[in-house]
Design an enzyme around this catalytic site. Structure first.
Site, PDB file in Angstrom:
ATOM      1  N   ARG A 177     -12.224  -3.429  -7.739  1.00 16.11           N
ATOM      2  CA  ARG A 177     -12.264  -4.347  -6.266  1.00 16.11           C
ATOM      3  C   ARG A 177     -13.726  -4.590  -5.854  1.00 16.11           C
ATOM      4  O   ARG A 177     -14.357  -3.466  -5.801  1.00 16.11           O
ATOM      5  CB  ARG A 177     -11.429  -3.590  -5.058  1.00 16.11           C
ATOM      6  CG  ARG A 177     -10.106  -3.651  -5.067  1.00 16.11           C
ATOM      7  CD  ARG A 177      -9.167  -3.324  -4.046  1.00 16.11           C
ATOM      8  NE  ARG A 177      -9.986  -1.900  -3.381  1.00 16.11           N
ATOM      9  CZ  ARG A 177      -9.551  -1.502  -2.390  1.00 16.11           C
ATOM     10  NH1 ARG A 177      -8.638  -2.090  -1.673  1.00 16.11           N
ATOM     11  NH2 ARG A 177     -10.029  -0.638  -1.875  1.00 16.11           N
TER      12      ARG A 177
ATOM     13  N   ASP B 207       0.893  -5.609   8.199  1.00 16.86           N
ATOM     14  CA  ASP B 207      -0.025  -4.426   8.320  1.00 16.86           C
ATOM     15  C   ASP B 207      -1.305  -5.440   7.985  1.00 16.86           C
ATOM     16  O   ASP B 207      -1.390  -5.954   6.974  1.00 16.86           O
ATOM     17  CB  ASP B 207       0.296  -3.585   6.998  1.00 16.86           C
ATOM     18  CG  ASP B 207      -0.791  -2.554   6.838  1.00 16.86           C
ATOM     19  OD1 ASP B 207      -1.946  -2.740   7.230  1.00 16.86           O
ATOM     20  OD2 ASP B 207      -0.587  -1.410   6.292  1.00 16.86           O
TER      21      ASP B 207
ATOM     22  N   PHE C  81       0.937  -1.118   0.169  1.00 26.53           N
ATOM     23  CA  PHE C  81      -0.051   0.075   0.063  1.00 26.53           C
ATOM     24  C   PHE C  81       0.766   1.219   0.029  1.00 26.53           C
ATOM     25  O   PHE C  81       1.859   1.171   0.755  1.00 26.53           O
ATOM     26  CB  PHE C  81      -0.787  -0.190   1.173  1.00 26.53           C
ATOM     27  CG  PHE C  81      -2.063   0.840   1.604  1.00 26.53           C
ATOM     28  CD1 PHE C  81      -3.094   0.576   0.562  1.00 26.53           C
ATOM     29  CD2 PHE C  81      -1.863   2.047   2.026  1.00 26.53           C
ATOM     30  CE1 PHE C  81      -4.329   1.570   0.614  1.00 26.53           C
ATOM     31  CE2 PHE C  81      -2.850   2.964   1.979  1.00 26.53           C
ATOM     32  CZ  PHE C  81      -4.276   2.738   1.566  1.00 26.53           C
TER      33      PHE C  81
ATOM     34  N   TYR D 218     -11.564   1.301  10.326  1.00 27.52           N
ATOM     35  CA  TYR D 218     -12.685   1.622   9.407  1.00 27.52           C
ATOM     36  C   TYR D 218     -13.027   0.913   8.114  1.00 27.52           C
ATOM     37  O   TYR D 218     -14.051   1.189   7.510  1.00 27.52           O
ATOM     38  CB  TYR D 218     -12.363   3.263   9.109  1.00 27.52           C
ATOM     39  CG  TYR D 218     -11.099   3.464   7.964  1.00 27.52           C
ATOM     40  CD1 TYR D 218     -11.080   2.992   6.910  1.00 27.52           C
ATOM     41  CD2 TYR D 218     -10.063   4.248   8.828  1.00 27.52           C
ATOM     42  CE1 TYR D 218      -9.866   3.342   6.147  1.00 27.52           C
ATOM     43  CE2 TYR D 218      -9.143   4.184   7.986  1.00 27.52           C
ATOM     44  CZ  TYR D 218      -8.915   3.861   6.755  1.00 27.52           C
ATOM     45  OH  TYR D 218      -7.625   4.145   6.187  1.00 27.52           O
ATOM     46  N   LYS D 219     -12.164  -0.299   8.013  1.00 24.88           N
ATOM     47  CA  LYS D 219     -12.545  -1.275   7.121  1.00 24.88           C
ATOM     48  C   LYS D 219     -13.531  -2.228   7.444  1.00 24.88           C
ATOM     49  O   LYS D 219     -14.686  -1.916   7.582  1.00 24.88           O
ATOM     50  CB  LYS D 219     -11.173  -1.643   6.399  1.00 24.88           C
ATOM     51  CG  LYS D 219     -10.609  -0.581   5.735  1.00 24.88           C
ATOM     52  CD  LYS D 219      -9.140  -0.879   5.312  1.00 24.88           C
ATOM     53  CE  LYS D 219      -8.417   0.236   4.579  1.00 24.88           C
ATOM     54  NZ  LYS D 219      -7.074   0.282   4.180  1.00 24.88           N
TER      55      LYS D 219
HETATM   56  C1  LIG Z   1      -6.267   1.204   4.110  1.00 25.62           C
HETATM   57  C2  LIG Z   1      -4.787   0.979   4.364  1.00 25.62           C
HETATM   58  C3  LIG Z   1      -3.960   2.045   4.838  1.00 25.62           C
HETATM   59  C4  LIG Z   1      -4.579   3.345   5.517  1.00 25.62           C
HETATM   60  O1  LIG Z   1      -3.944   3.986   6.343  1.00 25.62           O
HETATM   61  P1  LIG Z   1      -4.336   5.477   6.736  1.00 25.62           P
HETATM   62  O2  LIG Z   1      -3.449   5.842   7.841  1.00 25.62           O
HETATM   63  O3  LIG Z   1      -5.795   5.095   7.809  1.00 25.62           O
HETATM   64  O4  LIG Z   1      -4.790   6.282   5.822  1.00 25.62           O
HETATM   65  C5  LIG Z   1      -2.595   1.449   5.179  1.00 25.62           C
HETATM   66  N1  LIG Z   1      -2.269   0.250   4.860  1.00 25.62           N
HETATM   67  C6  LIG Z   1      -2.918  -0.457   4.216  1.00 25.62           C
HETATM   68  C7  LIG Z   1      -2.297  -1.954   3.680  1.00 25.62           C
HETATM   69  C8  LIG Z   1      -4.375  -0.241   4.029  1.00 25.62           C
HETATM   70  O5  LIG Z   1      -5.134  -1.254   3.196  1.00 25.62           O
END
Ligand SMILES: *Cc1c(COP(=O)(O)O)cnc(C)c1O
Length: 415
Positions: free
Chosen positions: A387, A213, A136, A238-239
């Protein structure tokens, strides 16, 4: 271009049968918006989970009673410890982690920063951070920033873009200079589920630390951080934990590492006695030392309603439905999308799949805005991906079928 209006379609016999046989089908009604006629299919629960019914009341209660009534007294009555108690609750229901190792506080991005720095400090004399090029963006950017700031080197690995990091990808690059390996448990684009146990073991054979992560796995894939021997982890709320936009992330630090851990954002809320207003930083003995400033109590409310549901259903049952949903997505792909030239960017083996499925076609960049107008909501991931994020407690098989049918219709309409 003509605009289409939402037209509900009756589910096929197959989708109807899957929904009737689904022991978790009843949970769908427990989400706000699940009866909204303007949204025919929400298949982006991996990006922003729907609110759980009762969240508005929970927020009102916070305002009326705890905040409005107890005022500052409520810091002693729960808020001060909420980052730790909520962390323990996520750990128990979703992470396979014993209490005292998980804390909720900042965004995933900031949590990543804290833990990569913690890892480097815990491996003095080692200079390499290993990360994959398809991780990411924020994970890559944080690591690049830390490399620039500390002089650490980045060892980039290439992985299959329709898959994710494997033991074979990592084995050749690990060595005596590896300090930490930063990987996603479920790849945000492909949905690949990494073998976290085997990779963690391999990293440990080289004396390095691993940082997982968990953003795309927590709440949908069972996780065993303690049993796998994971050192460090971060994850979104939040996911699949439905904590609402910008809800604070959690971080996990293996118990044995905590007493000597040094995190880089030293703050007054992470010390032994915050209200002594001491002269110098004296970090708390436990996981509290990873707290920096005043915790975002308001943002920690909605996810508690989702944890209620996950605890009630059980993470194993959630995973079972998740595998059935992604399996049905593959069936639909084979039947209606593959013949139109759409490619699959997600592993077919359910043991290597998280909670979402990604398909690619050059026309998707134009199609997704049209789908959104029609009330069919997946997300677009460059350069050409759709997705399908299938949050098990709030997504029905019929809804998934409708979404795939809408993608097909848009492709057919474009010839
Ligand atoms: C959604 C996501 C993030 C988001 O990071 P934020 O700091 O909440 O914006 C980070 N890493 C991965 C793998 C994600 O899927």
């Amino acid at each position: 271009m003509t605009t289409t209006t939402p037209t509900p379609v009756a589910p096929s016999a197959r989708a109807g049968e899957l929904d009737r046989a689904d022991p978790l089908a009843g949970y769908r009604d427990r989400f706000v918006g699940s009866d909204d006629p303007g949204v025919l299919a929400y298949v982006d629960g991996n990006s922003l989970g729907r609110p759980v019914r009762g969240v508005a009341e929970r927020m009102a209660e916070l305002v009326e009673t705890a905040w409005g009534g107890r005022l500052i007294r409520h810091w002693d009555e729960g808020w001060f410890d909420l980052p730790l108690t909520l962390g323990d609750r996520i750990a128990a229901s979703c992470l396979g982690a014993a209490p005292g190792q998980t804390v909720v506080g900042e965004s995933t991005t900031v949590s990543l920063y804290k833990l990569v720095r913690t890892a480097l400090a815990a491996r003095p004399g080692r200079h390499e951070i290993v990360i994959d090029r398809h991780n990411f963006p924020t994970d890559r950017f944080v690591v690049e920033g830390i490399a620039a700031e500390t002089g650490a080197r980045i060892r980039w690995i290439d992985v299959d873009p329709a898959g994710g990091p494997t033991v074979d990808d990592l084995a050749p690059v690990l060595g005596e200079d590896t300090a930490v390996v930063v990987l996603s448990h479920v790849a945000y684009r492909s949905g690949h589920l990494a073998d976290a146990r085997a990779i963690t073991e391999l990293v440990h054979q080289h004396g390095a630390l691993v940082l997982w992560d968990l953003c795309h796995s927590v709440g949908v894939v069972p996780i065993e951080l303690d049993a796998w021997g994971v050192d460090l982890a971060v994850g979104c709320t939040y996911k699949y934990l439905n904590g609402g936009p910008g809800a604070p992330a959690f971080l996990y630090v293996r118990r044995e590492m905590i007493p000597d851990a040094r995190q880089p954002i030293q703050g007054w809320m992470g010390v032994k006695d915050s209200f002594r207003m001491g002269e110098s930083y004296d970090p708390a003995d436990g996981i509290r030392r990873f707290v920096s400033g005043t915790p975002p109590v308001v943002g920690m409310q909605p996810m508690q309603a989702m944890l209620d549901l996950i605890e009630e259903a059980g993470i194993d049952a959630v995973r079972e439905k998740s595998v059935a949903l992604t399996g049905f997505a593959l069936e639909l792909y084979d039947e209606v999308l593959a013949p139109l030239g759409v490619t699959l960017s997600t592993p077919r083996d359910p043991a290597q799949r998280g909670g979402h499925v990604t398909v690619d076609h050059p026309a998707f960049v134009e199609i997704v805005p049209e789908l959104w107008r029609r009330g069919v909501i997946p997300d677009f991931r460059p350069p050409t991906g759709i997705r399908l994020g299938l949050s098990p407690l709030s997504t029905s098989f019929a809804e998934l079928e409708l979404a795939v049918g809408a993608v097909r219709d848009e492709l057919v309409a474009r010839g």
